[in-house]
Write an enzyme that holds these catalytic residues in place. Structure first.
Site, PDB file in Angstrom:
ATOM      1  N   HIS A  40      -8.024  -4.302  -2.728  1.00  0.00           N
ATOM      2  CA  HIS A  40      -6.948  -3.671  -1.978  1.00  0.00           C
ATOM      3  C   HIS A  40      -6.792  -4.411  -0.646  1.00  0.00           C
ATOM      4  CE1 HIS A  40      -4.219  -0.360  -1.185  1.00  0.00           C
ATOM      5  NE2 HIS A  40      -4.699  -0.293   0.047  1.00  0.00           N
ATOM      6  N   ASP A  50      -9.026  -3.132  -6.953  1.00  0.00           N
ATOM      7  CA  ASP A  50      -8.518  -2.158  -5.989  1.00  0.00           C
ATOM      8  C   ASP A  50      -8.930  -0.757  -6.427  1.00  0.00           C
ATOM      9  OD1 ASP A  50      -7.083  -0.461  -4.354  1.00  0.00           O
ATOM     10  OD2 ASP A  50      -5.157  -1.466  -4.662  1.00  0.00           O
ATOM     11  N   CYS A  96       0.851  -1.190   0.000  1.00  0.00           N
ATOM     12  CA  CYS A  96       0.000   0.000   0.000  1.00  0.00           C
ATOM     13  C   CYS A  96       0.890   1.244   0.000  1.00  0.00           C
ATOM     14  CB  CYS A  96      -0.960  -0.070   1.178  1.00  0.00           C
ATOM     15  SG  CYS A  96      -2.213   1.218   1.225  1.00  0.00           S
TER      16      CYS A  96
END
Length: 249
Positions: free
Chosen positions: A215, A184, A126
């Site tokens: 995600h 995502d 991330c």
């Protein structure tokens, strides 16, 4: 391998001391170094387990607190809306140059350790995927894995939301592995295309993997965790690190 995971180092940086957790094999010896960059929540349980996984496969793994100048040492943000809001605020509250200085500090630490061979890799998730991408611009980095890296496509990392990561991608000399989830929302199709196009344009040495995942599919807490995808991606990560960091030691 069994591991040691109770090592805490305080590294000096231009913006203050940076608490860094180190995971390493229990057996004496010298191992390649890997920097693991966390999500916006800092060193959570899932991040610690990924670090332990890597250490168990023969690496000295350093996990820095990415918001060390903004949060008290040892801060771990919760996987809830309040934690996400705080983590995102810190992400955009930190100077871009401080992220880069932090990377240099942790690399210098790894290369100075008697238990590290000096061969360096980076992995991030991330926010950490973007930090890993920038850290890969350091010439000593041989291999980098970026899991669903946020903000590269939008150029919005750090204070002012105006980073130069894609512009500086030409500085990356090691091998890259980018792993993305097609579902995502933080990195939509057009964003992935922009990043890949730039890497193609500069002739980067990279692998590109897109999977049917949301995600945070790697995070082993929460409803988006996909164990099958996580298992697959861990293998891809190890293949790259073993090939680039363990060979010709």
């Amino acid at each position: 391998m069994t591991i040691k995971d109770d090592i805490v180092e305080i590294l000096p940086t231009p913006s203050g001391p940076m608490r860094t957790c180190v995971f390493r094999p229990s057996a004496e010896g010298r191992y390649p170094g890997v920097v693991l960059y966390s999500e916006i929540f800092q060193i959570t349980g899932p991040i610690r387990r990924i670090a332990a996984f890597l250490a168990g496969h023969g690496y000295v793994v350093a996990v820095p607190e990415v918001y060390h100048e903004l949060e008290p040492a040892g801060t771990v943000l919760a996987y809830d809306q309040a934690g996400a809001d705080k983590g995102n605020a810190d992400k955009y509250g930190k100077e871009l140059s401080s992220y880069d200085a932090d990377a240099r500090a942790v690399f210098e630490h790894l290369q100075s350790r008697a238990d590290c061979t000096g061969k360096l890799g980076v992995v991030g998730i991330c926010l950490g995927g973007h930090l890993a991408f920038r850290a890969a611009m350091n010439p000593a980095v041989l291999a980098t894995v970026c899991f669903y890296a946020t903000d590269i496509h939008s150029g919005s990392l750090g204070k002012g939301k105006n980073d130069n990561s894609l512009e500086r991608a030409v500085e990356i000399k090691g091998e890259l592995l980018h792993i993305w989830g097609r579902q995502d929302p933080h990195v939509p199709l057009e964003g992935r295309v922009r990043v890949k196009t730039r890497l193609e344009e500069i002739g980067a040495n990279f692998q590109w993997v897109e999977l049917n995942g949301a995600h945070a599919f790697l995070r082993d807490e929460g409803y988006r965790y996909d164990p099958a995808l996580a298992y697959l991606c861990q293998g891809l990560m190890l293949e790259l690190f073993h090939r680039k960091l363990h060979s010709a030691m």
